[in-house]
Design an enzyme around this catalytic site. Structure first.
Site, PDB file in Angstrom:
ATOM      1  N   ASP A   8       0.690  -1.209  -0.040  1.00 53.99           N
ATOM      2  CA  ASP A   8       0.280   0.000  -0.078  1.00 53.99           C
ATOM      3  C   ASP A   8       0.703   1.397  -0.168  1.00 53.99           C
ATOM      4  OD1 ASP A   8      -2.226   1.914   0.624  1.00 53.99           O
ATOM      5  OD2 ASP A   8      -1.742   1.594   2.723  1.00 53.99           O
ATOM      6  N   ASP A  10       0.012   4.953   1.163  1.00 54.00           N
ATOM      7  CA  ASP A  10      -0.735   6.214   2.051  1.00 54.00           C
ATOM      8  C   ASP A  10      -0.326   5.481   3.477  1.00 54.00           C
ATOM      9  OD1 ASP A  10      -2.202   7.753  -0.922  1.00 54.00           O
ATOM     10  OD2 ASP A  10      -0.817   8.779   0.416  1.00 54.00           O
ATOM     11  N   GLY A  50     -10.550   6.708  -1.279  1.00 55.78           N
ATOM     12  CA  GLY A  50     -10.261   7.877  -2.683  1.00 55.78           C
ATOM     13  C   GLY A  50     -10.886   9.533  -2.155  1.00 55.78           C
ATOM     14  N   GLU A  53     -13.993  10.443  -3.322  1.00 51.33           N
ATOM     15  CA  GLU A  53     -15.553  10.009  -2.379  1.00 51.33           C
ATOM     16  C   GLU A  53     -15.386  10.622  -1.698  1.00 51.33           C
ATOM     17  OE1 GLU A  53     -12.864   8.026  -4.778  1.00 51.33           O
ATOM     18  OE2 GLU A  53     -13.357   6.551  -6.109  1.00 51.33           O
ATOM     19  N   SER A 125      -4.454   8.520  -6.263  1.00 51.83           N
ATOM     20  CA  SER A 125      -3.227   8.986  -7.626  1.00 51.83           C
ATOM     21  C   SER A 125      -2.340   8.402  -8.239  1.00 51.83           C
ATOM     22  CB  SER A 125      -4.177  10.542  -8.018  1.00 51.83           C
ATOM     23  OG  SER A 125      -5.410  10.956  -6.958  1.00 51.83           O
TER      24      SER A 125
HETATM   25  C1  XBP Z   1      -4.936   6.405   1.051  1.00 51.90           C
HETATM   26  C2  XBP Z   1      -6.013   7.051   0.160  1.00 51.90           C
HETATM   27  C3  XBP Z   1      -5.472   8.244  -0.341  1.00 51.90           C
HETATM   28  C4  XBP Z   1      -5.696   9.464   0.057  1.00 51.90           C
HETATM   29  C5  XBP Z   1      -5.524  10.142  -0.692  1.00 51.90           C
HETATM   30  O1  XBP Z   1      -5.230   5.455  -0.556  1.00 51.90           O
HETATM   31  O2  XBP Z   1      -7.330   6.592   0.552  1.00 51.90           O
HETATM   32  O3  XBP Z   1      -8.001   8.590  -0.886  1.00 51.90           O
HETATM   33  O4  XBP Z   1      -5.763   9.453   0.984  1.00 51.90           O
HETATM   34  O5  XBP Z   1      -5.311   9.920  -2.159  1.00 51.90           O
HETATM   35  P1  XBP Z   1      -3.741   4.236   0.552  1.00 51.90           P
HETATM   36  P2  XBP Z   1      -6.006  10.537  -3.425  1.00 51.90           P
HETATM   37  O6  XBP Z   1      -4.622   2.549   0.071  1.00 51.90           O
HETATM   38  O7  XBP Z   1      -2.459   4.704  -0.995  1.00 51.90           O
HETATM   39  O8  XBP Z   1      -3.367   4.219   1.769  1.00 51.90           O
HETATM   40  O9  XBP Z   1      -6.455  12.293  -2.706  1.00 51.90           O
HETATM   41  O10 XBP Z   1      -5.640  10.881  -4.685  1.00 51.90           O
HETATM   42  O11 XBP Z   1      -7.136   9.531  -3.384  1.00 51.90           O
HETATM   43 MG    MG Z   2      -2.889   3.350   3.652  1.00 55.63          MG
END
Ligand code: XBP
Ligand code: MG
Length: 235
Positions: A8, A10, A50, A53, A125
């Site tokens: 993953d 973030d 997202g 979302e 993204s």
């Molecule tokens: C975490 C998310 C992402 C980020 C924001 O992603 O849910 O939405 O918080 O990025 P991960 P965007 O699956 O890597 O933990 O605004 O591009 O969605």
């Molecule tokens: Mg994450």
């Protein structure tokens, strides 16, 4: 046999969410919306994977009666906000606002040297992945990863398993031959739904989450070697 590690982004590769939060608030201010997400509210909003979302969910919360929620006008505003937000986030990462978490780079290098495939499975993204990884892996960061699943090719967000199923298909591997790395309950649920053993590295936004079903929960990847992963995986 352990053949691939799927990461993953973030919260796992790097603690990015406080910079995402700054980016969202910058976009709201720039667009003249009276929204401002504080840390406590954003921590709750992170239950929605997202960015688009998440903003739509917030809009529903603050305007329950908004009927044309899925109209073109609302979606156009969300898309514009997300463009402004992503540009701000990318610039902040380029300026060094985010570093890879402890042990991440060492494990990526050790796993590659040991012949394991590397992959990414994120709801963020593509721009954000490139901005983060080119700082530590160089402009050709993509060559280190056999597969990348992200918001552009797996639109159904975690806890839906779509991004992990897509990555497993692109790797041509069975879930039993891979380990996923996540930071959140949504991420764990997505990986488990795809049949993946999952190592959790919580952070300040997710420390309170329920990680039942994880292969291991560790503070970070500092002490996680390929040999230790193989040992956990075989048990
Ligand atoms: C975490 C998310 C992402 C980020 C924001 O992603 O849910 O939405 O918080 O990025 P991960 P965007 O699956 O890597 O933990 O605004 O591009 O969605
Ligand atoms: Mg994450």
């Amino acid at each position: 046999m352990l053949s691939a590690l799927i990461f993953d982004v973030d919260g796992t590769l790097a603690d990015t969410e406080s910079v995402h939060l700054q980016a969202f608030n910058h976009a709201f201010a720039q667009e003249g919306l009276g929204w401002h997400w504080d840390l406590a509210h954003y921590t709750r909003l992170l239950d929605i994977s997202g960015g688009k979302e998440r903003m739509l969910h917030h809009w529903q919360q603050v305007n329950p009666g908004l009927r044309e929620l899925h109209s073109g006008a609302v979606q156009a505003t969300i898309d514009r906000l997300h463009e402004v937000k992503t540009a701000f986030y990318e610039q902040a990462v380029n300026d060094g606002a985010v570093q890879l978490r402890p042990g991440v780079l060492a494990l990526l290098n050790e796993a590659s040297a040991a012949g394991l495939q590397l992959a990414i499975a994120t709801t963020t993204s593509p721009v954000n992945i490139a901005a983060l990884l080119r700082r530590d892996l160089g402009v050709d960061w993509r060559r280190h990863f056999r597969a990348v699943g992200d918001a552009s090719n797996a639109p159904l967000k975690k806890p839906h398993p779509q991004v992990y199923l897509r990555v497993l298909s692109d790797l041509g591997l069975a879930a039993a031959d891979c380990i996923a790395f996540e930071d959140s309950a949504n991420g764990l649920r997505a990986a488990r739904a795809a049949g993946l053993a999952t190592v959790i590295t919580p952070n300040s936004f997710t420390a309170h989450h329920d990680f039942t079903g994880a292969l291991r929960v560790v503070p970070d990847l500092s002490d996680v070697s390929v040999d230790r992963l193989r040992e956990w995986h075989e048990r």
